[in-house]
Design an enzyme around this catalytic site. Sequence first.
Site, PDB file in Angstrom:
ATOM      1  N   LEU A 126      45.904  41.836  50.961  1.00  0.00           N
ATOM      2  CA  LEU A 126      45.203  42.116  49.660  1.00  0.00           C
ATOM      3  C   LEU A 126      45.682  41.037  48.268  1.00  0.00           C
ATOM      4  O   LEU A 126      46.894  40.418  48.401  1.00  0.00           O
ATOM      5  CB  LEU A 126      46.820  43.398  49.095  1.00  0.00           C
ATOM      6  CG  LEU A 126      46.253  44.515  49.884  1.00  0.00           C
ATOM      7  CD1 LEU A 126      47.159  45.584  49.837  1.00  0.00           C
ATOM      8  CD2 LEU A 126      45.070  45.348  50.209  1.00  0.00           C
ATOM      9  N   LYS A 154      55.122  30.315  53.105  1.00  0.00           N
ATOM     10  CA  LYS A 154      52.833  30.099  52.391  1.00  0.00           C
ATOM     11  C   LYS A 154      53.601  29.555  51.511  1.00  0.00           C
ATOM     12  O   LYS A 154      51.922  28.713  50.568  1.00  0.00           O
ATOM     13  CB  LYS A 154      53.096  31.684  52.635  1.00  0.00           C
ATOM     14  CG  LYS A 154      51.364  31.666  51.892  1.00  0.00           C
ATOM     15  CD  LYS A 154      50.631  31.065  52.235  1.00  0.00           C
ATOM     16  CE  LYS A 154      48.562  31.176  51.597  1.00  0.00           C
ATOM     17  NZ  LYS A 154      48.294  30.200  52.148  1.00  0.00           N
ATOM     18  N   LYS A 164      49.041  32.772  40.289  1.00  0.00           N
ATOM     19  CA  LYS A 164      49.530  33.573  41.378  1.00  0.00           C
ATOM     20  C   LYS A 164      50.823  33.078  42.192  1.00  0.00           C
ATOM     21  O   LYS A 164      51.952  33.145  42.337  1.00  0.00           O
ATOM     22  CB  LYS A 164      49.167  34.570  41.816  1.00  0.00           C
ATOM     23  CG  LYS A 164      49.745  35.728  42.941  1.00  0.00           C
ATOM     24  CD  LYS A 164      49.928  36.708  43.669  1.00  0.00           C
ATOM     25  CE  LYS A 164      48.561  35.876  44.699  1.00  0.00           C
ATOM     26  NZ  LYS A 164      49.108  35.900  46.640  1.00  0.00           N
TER      27      LYS A 164
HETATM   28  P1  NAP Z   1      40.313  39.061  47.396  1.00  0.00           P
HETATM   29  O1  NAP Z   1      39.112  38.110  47.747  1.00  0.00           O
HETATM   30  O2  NAP Z   1      40.817  38.951  45.135  1.00  0.00           O
HETATM   31  O3  NAP Z   1      40.724  40.439  47.816  1.00  0.00           O
HETATM   32  C1  NAP Z   1      41.762  41.275  47.154  1.00  0.00           C
HETATM   33  C2  NAP Z   1      41.503  42.583  47.776  1.00  0.00           C
HETATM   34  O4  NAP Z   1      42.240  43.386  47.618  1.00  0.00           O
HETATM   35  C3  NAP Z   1      40.595  43.489  47.921  1.00  0.00           C
HETATM   36  O5  NAP Z   1      40.278  43.797  49.285  1.00  0.00           O
HETATM   37  C4  NAP Z   1      41.241  44.849  46.714  1.00  0.00           C
HETATM   38  O6  NAP Z   1      40.211  45.324  46.934  1.00  0.00           O
HETATM   39  C5  NAP Z   1      42.007  44.839  47.595  1.00  0.00           C
HETATM   40  N1  NAP Z   1      43.136  45.059  46.137  1.00  0.00           N
HETATM   41  C6  NAP Z   1      43.176  44.842  44.971  1.00  0.00           C
HETATM   42  N2  NAP Z   1      44.710  44.927  44.361  1.00  0.00           N
HETATM   43  C7  NAP Z   1      43.673  45.984  45.215  1.00  0.00           C
HETATM   44  C8  NAP Z   1      45.576  47.376  44.286  1.00  0.00           C
HETATM   45  N3  NAP Z   1      45.848  47.374  43.179  1.00  0.00           N
HETATM   46  N4  NAP Z   1      44.621  48.595  45.560  1.00  0.00           N
HETATM   47  C9  NAP Z   1      44.031  48.691  46.866  1.00  0.00           C
HETATM   48  N5  NAP Z   1      43.351  47.344  47.230  1.00  0.00           N
HETATM   49  C10 NAP Z   1      43.457  46.272  46.274  1.00  0.00           C
HETATM   50  O7  NAP Z   1      41.819  37.925  47.896  1.00  0.00           O
HETATM   51  P2  NAP Z   1      41.578  37.434  49.109  1.00  0.00           P
HETATM   52  O8  NAP Z   1      41.204  36.195  48.713  1.00  0.00           O
HETATM   53  O9  NAP Z   1      41.428  37.694  49.779  1.00  0.00           O
HETATM   54  O10 NAP Z   1      43.084  36.941  49.617  1.00  0.00           O
HETATM   55  C11 NAP Z   1      43.596  38.402  49.891  1.00  0.00           C
HETATM   56  C12 NAP Z   1      44.550  37.572  49.996  1.00  0.00           C
HETATM   57  O11 NAP Z   1      44.966  36.719  50.849  1.00  0.00           O
HETATM   58  C13 NAP Z   1      45.954  37.210  48.394  1.00  0.00           C
HETATM   59  O12 NAP Z   1      46.936  37.929  48.407  1.00  0.00           O
HETATM   60  C14 NAP Z   1      45.700  35.421  48.695  1.00  0.00           C
HETATM   61  O13 NAP Z   1      46.555  34.763  48.093  1.00  0.00           O
HETATM   62  C15 NAP Z   1      46.186  35.202  50.211  1.00  0.00           C
HETATM   63  N6  NAP Z   1      45.019  34.517  50.879  1.00  0.00           N
HETATM   64  C16 NAP Z   1      43.873  33.792  50.514  1.00  0.00           C
HETATM   65  C17 NAP Z   1      43.218  32.947  50.519  1.00  0.00           C
HETATM   66  C18 NAP Z   1      42.033  32.188  50.021  1.00  0.00           C
HETATM   67  O14 NAP Z   1      41.118  31.493  51.053  1.00  0.00           O
HETATM   68  N7  NAP Z   1      41.119  33.707  49.846  1.00  0.00           N
HETATM   69  C19 NAP Z   1      44.419  32.059  51.942  1.00  0.00           C
HETATM   70  C20 NAP Z   1      45.306  32.211  52.386  1.00  0.00           C
HETATM   71  C21 NAP Z   1      45.350  33.125  51.755  1.00  0.00           C
HETATM   72  P3  NAP Z   1      39.092  45.589  46.126  1.00  0.00           P
HETATM   73  O15 NAP Z   1      37.520  45.113  46.374  1.00  0.00           O
HETATM   74  O16 NAP Z   1      38.818  47.077  46.286  1.00  0.00           O
HETATM   75  O17 NAP Z   1      39.069  44.708  44.765  1.00  0.00           O
END
Ligand code: NAP
Length: 288
Positions: free
Chosen positions: A69, A173, A241
Amino acid sequence: MVTIKNIGFIGLGNMGVPMATNLVNAGFSVQVYNRNAQKAKDFQQTVDIQVADTVASLVSTSDVIITMLSNDAAVQEVYGNLFAAGAGKASIYIDMSTVSPETTRQLAATAAEKGISYLDAPVSGSVKPATERQLIIMVGGDAAAFDQVQPVFAALGKSSTLLGASGAGNIAKLAINLFLGITIQGLSEAVVFAAKNGISAEDLLPLINNGPIGSGITKLKTSNIVNEDYTPAFALKLLKKDIGLAEAMGMDTPTGKALSATLIDAVEKGLGDDDMVAIHRYLTKFIS
Ligand code: NAP
């Protein structure tokens, strides 16, 4: 000892989709929940998964629950709903989001009261490594639970390391993302300086990539910078963040503070939904 067959997966964002796909490909039975239900339905058209209408329903059907998330608020809300659902089948919860170690410790304590093991297991690597099962998984929590979920981690990444008690995964991380952000800002500043003085990004970046200061990330982001393609893999607002979380834990070093100022201003100027490499766009458009 739990034999893990059924996995509940919550959060089908940029990372969640390839990760859940790899769990299915590894033979697990996967049931997903996403706040925006349409995303889950669209995903079901492409991958053999079941869709849950509520997070609570995953508690009774899953051996293990994984969350991926956005941030602390999302994780607190979802785990609040999971805990409220009461005792179920799932005895191990794994949060793979990047959140504050403090939030992790609080949720782990609540889980422990309910007899559930809670692991923080954030990942290093973006969408491409997630797709290719090359994530690096850093873990905090209980050693027995860590051992039990090895088949799950093996389906998602190339390594998983238990670093210590609850919160340790997120501390590592945040350190890695501090270095990542500083690297992207440094790379962008070099490109902007060169361009200002007549050397294009297209000419400069191969020189960087072919020498000792080239790295996986400089190579990965080269075409984005050259083509000014800021399509998000890791959104700039998510890096902001993470640097904010590091600051809240005492990060006050010069380059980290400068990075933080860049990210805050870039988000204020509307670049938060771009990829983090939009630091380059920010410098080009607003600074240089
Ligand atoms: P993202 O594409 O923004 O997806 C976020 C997810 O969280 C979506 O499924 C969203 O649902 C859900 N969400 C947000 N608020 C919510 C709530 N209040 N209740 C329920 N669901 C909620 O993010 P991401 O890039 O996949 O990243 C996810 C995590 O991994 C983050 O913490 C990020 O820092 C970390 N991360 C990301 C990467 C990267 O390269 N992207 C790499 C390493 C780590 P909706 O679809 O309904 O909005």
